[in-house]
Design an enzyme around this catalytic site. Structure first.
Site, PDB file in Angstrom:
ATOM      1  N   THR A  42      34.347   8.319 -31.931  1.00  0.00           N
ATOM      2  CA  THR A  42      35.067   7.050 -31.841  1.00  0.00           C
ATOM      3  C   THR A  42      34.171   5.916 -31.335  1.00  0.00           C
ATOM      4  O   THR A  42      33.192   6.165 -30.623  1.00  0.00           O
ATOM      5  CB  THR A  42      36.276   7.231 -30.879  1.00  0.00           C
ATOM      6  N   ASP A  43      34.561   4.683 -31.665  1.00  0.00           N
ATOM      7  CA  ASP A  43      33.846   3.514 -31.126  1.00  0.00           C
ATOM      8  C   ASP A  43      34.071   3.375 -29.616  1.00  0.00           C
ATOM      9  O   ASP A  43      33.326   2.671 -28.936  1.00  0.00           O
ATOM     10  CB  ASP A  43      34.288   2.223 -31.843  1.00  0.00           C
ATOM     11  N   GLU A  44      35.116   4.045 -29.104  1.00  0.00           N
ATOM     12  CA  GLU A  44      35.472   3.834 -27.693  1.00  0.00           C
ATOM     13  C   GLU A  44      34.396   4.338 -26.735  1.00  0.00           C
ATOM     14  O   GLU A  44      34.382   3.960 -25.563  1.00  0.00           O
ATOM     15  CB  GLU A  44      36.836   4.477 -27.379  1.00  0.00           C
TER      16      GLU A  44
ATOM     17  N   TYR B  87      39.656   9.693 -22.025  1.00  0.00           N
ATOM     18  CA  TYR B  87      39.498  10.046 -23.445  1.00  0.00           C
ATOM     19  C   TYR B  87      38.092   9.705 -23.920  1.00  0.00           C
ATOM     20  O   TYR B  87      37.368  10.566 -24.442  1.00  0.00           O
ATOM     21  CB  TYR B  87      40.545   9.307 -24.299  1.00  0.00           C
ATOM     22  N   SER B  88      37.677   8.434 -23.733  1.00  0.00           N
ATOM     23  CA  SER B  88      36.383   8.042 -24.311  1.00  0.00           C
ATOM     24  C   SER B  88      35.231   8.737 -23.590  1.00  0.00           C
ATOM     25  O   SER B  88      34.210   9.061 -24.206  1.00  0.00           O
ATOM     26  CB  SER B  88      36.209   6.525 -24.309  1.00  0.00           C
TER      27      SER B  88
ATOM     28  N   LYS C  38      34.972  12.132 -25.166  1.00  0.00           N
ATOM     29  CA  LYS C  38      34.362  12.045 -26.506  1.00  0.00           C
ATOM     30  C   LYS C  38      32.868  11.751 -26.377  1.00  0.00           C
ATOM     31  O   LYS C  38      32.055  12.283 -27.137  1.00  0.00           O
ATOM     32  CB  LYS C  38      35.050  10.957 -27.347  1.00  0.00           C
TER      33      LYS C  38
HETATM   34  P1  NAD Z   1      45.308  13.742 -33.821  1.00  0.00           P
HETATM   35  O1  NAD Z   1      45.664  13.682 -32.371  1.00  0.00           O
HETATM   36  O2  NAD Z   1      46.270  13.213 -34.825  1.00  0.00           O
HETATM   37  O3  NAD Z   1      45.010  15.264 -34.233  1.00  0.00           O
HETATM   38  C1  NAD Z   1      44.224  16.125 -33.472  1.00  0.00           C
HETATM   39  C2  NAD Z   1      44.366  17.526 -34.055  1.00  0.00           C
HETATM   40  O4  NAD Z   1      43.529  18.407 -33.298  1.00  0.00           O
HETATM   41  C3  NAD Z   1      45.790  18.084 -33.965  1.00  0.00           C
HETATM   42  O5  NAD Z   1      46.141  18.680 -35.186  1.00  0.00           O
HETATM   43  C4  NAD Z   1      45.691  19.124 -32.854  1.00  0.00           C
HETATM   44  O6  NAD Z   1      46.615  20.189 -33.007  1.00  0.00           O
HETATM   45  C5  NAD Z   1      44.259  19.589 -33.012  1.00  0.00           C
HETATM   46  N1  NAD Z   1      43.714  20.169 -31.775  1.00  0.00           N
HETATM   47  C6  NAD Z   1      43.792  19.659 -30.517  1.00  0.00           C
HETATM   48  N2  NAD Z   1      43.175  20.485 -29.646  1.00  0.00           N
HETATM   49  C7  NAD Z   1      42.678  21.526 -30.374  1.00  0.00           C
HETATM   50  C8  NAD Z   1      41.923  22.664 -30.047  1.00  0.00           C
HETATM   51  N3  NAD Z   1      41.570  22.944 -28.785  1.00  0.00           N
HETATM   52  N4  NAD Z   1      41.575  23.505 -31.049  1.00  0.00           N
HETATM   53  C9  NAD Z   1      41.938  23.267 -32.323  1.00  0.00           C
HETATM   54  N5  NAD Z   1      42.661  22.189 -32.683  1.00  0.00           N
HETATM   55  C10 NAD Z   1      43.018  21.329 -31.725  1.00  0.00           C
HETATM   56  O7  NAD Z   1      43.896  13.055 -33.943  1.00  0.00           O
HETATM   57  P2  NAD Z   1      43.298  12.075 -35.047  1.00  0.00           P
HETATM   58  O8  NAD Z   1      43.772  10.712 -34.781  1.00  0.00           O
HETATM   59  O9  NAD Z   1      43.481  12.682 -36.387  1.00  0.00           O
HETATM   60  O10 NAD Z   1      41.753  12.124 -34.636  1.00  0.00           O
HETATM   61  C11 NAD Z   1      40.870  13.099 -35.192  1.00  0.00           C
HETATM   62  C12 NAD Z   1      39.478  12.887 -34.658  1.00  0.00           C
HETATM   63  O11 NAD Z   1      39.032  11.563 -34.957  1.00  0.00           O
HETATM   64  C13 NAD Z   1      39.380  13.011 -33.127  1.00  0.00           C
HETATM   65  O12 NAD Z   1      38.175  13.668 -32.813  1.00  0.00           O
HETATM   66  C14 NAD Z   1      39.342  11.566 -32.636  1.00  0.00           C
HETATM   67  O13 NAD Z   1      38.641  11.456 -31.429  1.00  0.00           O
HETATM   68  C15 NAD Z   1      38.611  10.901 -33.782  1.00  0.00           C
HETATM   69  N6  NAD Z   1      38.915   9.469 -33.981  1.00  0.00           N
HETATM   70  C16 NAD Z   1      40.215   9.061 -34.111  1.00  0.00           C
HETATM   71  C17 NAD Z   1      40.489   7.711 -34.344  1.00  0.00           C
HETATM   72  C18 NAD Z   1      41.903   7.217 -34.535  1.00  0.00           C
HETATM   73  O14 NAD Z   1      42.117   5.999 -34.561  1.00  0.00           O
HETATM   74  N7  NAD Z   1      42.898   8.078 -34.689  1.00  0.00           N
HETATM   75  C19 NAD Z   1      39.436   6.791 -34.395  1.00  0.00           C
HETATM   76  C20 NAD Z   1      38.121   7.254 -34.255  1.00  0.00           C
HETATM   77  C21 NAD Z   1      37.885   8.606 -34.051  1.00  0.00           C
HETATM   78  P1  TYD Z   2      46.245   3.091 -29.488  1.00  0.00           P
HETATM   79  O1  TYD Z   2      46.927   3.230 -30.827  1.00  0.00           O
HETATM   80  O2  TYD Z   2      46.726   3.940 -28.365  1.00  0.00           O
HETATM   81  O3  TYD Z   2      44.672   3.255 -29.725  1.00  0.00           O
HETATM   82  P2  TYD Z   2      43.430   3.035 -28.703  1.00  0.00           P
HETATM   83  O4  TYD Z   2      43.900   2.841 -27.348  1.00  0.00           O
HETATM   84  O5  TYD Z   2      42.696   4.312 -28.886  1.00  0.00           O
HETATM   85  O6  TYD Z   2      42.690   1.850 -29.238  1.00  0.00           O
HETATM   86  O7  TYD Z   2      46.376   1.592 -29.019  1.00  0.00           O
HETATM   87  C1  TYD Z   2      45.849   0.520 -29.765  1.00  0.00           C
HETATM   88  C2  TYD Z   2      46.005  -0.722 -28.932  1.00  0.00           C
HETATM   89  O8  TYD Z   2      47.405  -1.002 -28.769  1.00  0.00           O
HETATM   90  C3  TYD Z   2      45.440  -0.604 -27.542  1.00  0.00           C
HETATM   91  O9  TYD Z   2      44.862  -1.857 -27.170  1.00  0.00           O
HETATM   92  C4  TYD Z   2      46.657  -0.321 -26.660  1.00  0.00           C
HETATM   93  C5  TYD Z   2      47.764  -1.073 -27.388  1.00  0.00           C
HETATM   94  N1  TYD Z   2      49.117  -0.488 -27.250  1.00  0.00           N
HETATM   95  C6  TYD Z   2      50.189  -1.292 -26.840  1.00  0.00           C
HETATM   96  O10 TYD Z   2      50.021  -2.506 -26.561  1.00  0.00           O
HETATM   97  N2  TYD Z   2      51.423  -0.723 -26.720  1.00  0.00           N
HETATM   98  C7  TYD Z   2      51.647   0.592 -26.994  1.00  0.00           C
HETATM   99  O11 TYD Z   2      52.801   1.071 -26.837  1.00  0.00           O
HETATM  100  C8  TYD Z   2      50.549   1.414 -27.439  1.00  0.00           C
HETATM  101  C9  TYD Z   2      50.732   2.863 -27.758  1.00  0.00           C
HETATM  102  C10 TYD Z   2      49.290   0.816 -27.556  1.00  0.00           C
END
Ligand code: NAD
Ligand code: TYD
Length: 358
Positions: A132-134, A158-159, A162
């Site tokens: 992630t960018d975070e 979280y970040s 990661k």
């Molecule tokens: P998500 O939370 O929707 O899904 C995570 C999946 O991982 C789930 O299916 C969960 O059951 C599985 N999981 C969790 N712990 C596990 C473990 N110990 N063993 C096996 N499986 C496990 O997540 P997402 O949004 O699809 O994100 C996927 C990846 O992309 C993550 O690594 C996240 O950090 C990264 N990412 C997400 C975003 C975003 O905006 N969603 C952005 C950048 C990077």
């Molecule tokens: P989120 O989807 O949790 O992603 P991330 O924190 O990983 O960027 O949140 C996106 C942005 O929205 C973040 O600045 C937090 C804000 N946010 C709200 O303002 N209200 C909410 O209920 C949630 C879940 C997020």
């Protein structure tokens, strides 16, 4: 790339990636290892039941013996690691699970790959880690966007977890020569995103006439990428990425959270004209901010654009419309998730004591 292990494939991005690969590369065999935490959902993959190029295994990436046996049994040559705990707010209320999965779990996965793939080079195996960018922290308004050489400066549990996983992946390349690539992507949105994240939460609450909780002043800036574009970029990195390299992926837009929410409410006003909750923007409610809330993220994507010609194909407006239409036509999918006790207790934990910020 013949036999791919996808971890976390029952989550949001992983399931989109599986759907993409099954379509784009029907010759490959996919094994999906997912622990099915609250965020894992097999409904995301229903259409693949019975497909003999797809196998689902319920299990934890931290179970090294299980991973080793899967690598051997399915002759895995490529691992794509999506599995993680991913919600910043949950990491604030309970950080340890983030360390277990994102740090120790990734470590076990790496160790299984190192042992099983010993002696094999970058021409035959690849470990790709999704990040992630975070990990780069928060930008001031006039700072240049993050690039591959930006310093790591994570601010949330979280970040930080990661960031630790990225460092481990890199260390396995430098120390053991494990053929790795890493991608760091901005906020994704699109079909199958768990409805605790900003965009699906706002869509869902609009449809139910519930308040739209805006943290703090709502002027935090994120870079948003439609999930299909992210999946295309990952596939390109697997096919063409240089081993040992990191690639940044982003949507090249930086709206404030309030702007995103206003776009969502305006689209819903238009496409659900008989909604009793119009104008949906009236549902906006400012609530107490997230502690340590990063103010701004932005990405410089010149490297991936220069090496593979990749750039996002969805504008924010088009991606939001596609996402809203998907959620409108998948209300049973949302209902099944939000009716679970876990979801109700999460909403209570995260929002009940936030109060009204004004
Ligand atoms: P998500 O939370 O929707 O899904 C995570 C999946 O991982 C789930 O299916 C969960 O059951 C599985 N999981 C969790 N712990 C596990 C473990 N110990 N063993 C096996 N499986 C496990 O997540 P997402 O949004 O699809 O994100 C996927 C990846 O992309 C993550 O690594 C996240 O950090 C990264 N990412 C997400 C975003 C975003 O905006 N969603 C952005 C950048 C990077
Ligand atoms: P989120 O989807 O949790 O992603 P991330 O924190 O990983 O960027 O949140 C996106 C942005 O929205 C973040 O600045 C937090 C804000 N946010 C709200 O303002 N209200 C909410 O209920 C949630 C879940 C997020």
């Amino acid at each position: 790339m013949k036999n791919i292990l996808i971890t976390g494939g029952a989550g949001f991005i992983g399931s989109n990636f599986i759907h993409r690969l099954i379509k784009e590369k029907p010759e490959v065999k996919l094994v999906n290892l997912d622990a099915l935490t609250y965020a894992g959902n097999l409904d995301n993959l229903k259409s693949l039941e019975g497909n003999d190029h797809y196998t689902f295994i319920k299990g934890d990436i931290g179970n090294q013996a299980l991973v080793e046996s899967l690598l051997l049994k399915h002759e895995i040559d490529t691992i794509v690691n999506f599995a993680a705990e991913t919600h910043v707010d949950r990491s604030i209320l309970g950080p340890i699970q983030f360390l277990n999965t994102n740090v120790v779990g990734t470590g076990c996965l790496l160790e299984a790959a190192r042992k099983t793939w010993r002696g094999r080079g970058s021409d035959s195996v690849r470990f790709h880690h999704i990040s992630t960018d975070e990990v780069f922290g928060s930008l001031a308004p006039n700072d240049p966007p993050f690039s591959e050489s930006s310093q790591y400066s994570p601010n949330s549990p979280y970040s930080a977890s990661k960031a630790a996983s990225d460092h481990l992946v890199r260390a396995y390349y430098h120390t053991y020569g494990l053929p790795i690539t890493i991608s760091n992507c901005t906020n994704n949105y699109g079909p199958y995103q768990f409805p605790e994240k900003l965009i699906p939460l706002m869509i869902m609450n609009c449809l139910k006439g519930k308040p739209l909780p805006v943290y703090g002043d709502g002027r935090q800036i994120r870079d948003w990428l439609y999930v299909e574009d992210h999946c295309e970029a990952i596939q390109l990195i697997l096919e063409k990425g240089r081993v040992g390299e990191t690639y940044l992926i982003g949507g090249e837009n930086q709206p404030t959270n309030l702007e995103i929410i206003h776009q969502i409410t305006a689209i819903l006003d238009e496409i659900v004209p008989n909604s009793p909750f119009r104008p949906h923007a009236n549902l906006i409610q400012y609530v107490q901010d997230r502690p340590g809330h990063d103010r701004r993220y932005a990405m410089d994507i010149s490297k991936i654009r220069g090496e593979f010609g990749w750039s996002p194909t969805y504008t924010l407006q088009r991606g939001l419309r596609a996402t809203i239409e998907w959620y409108l036509s998948h209300q049973d999918w949302i209902k099944a998730l939000v009716e679970k006790e876990e979801f109700g207790s999460w909403m209570k934990n995260n929002y009940a004591n936030r109060g009204d910020a004004k």
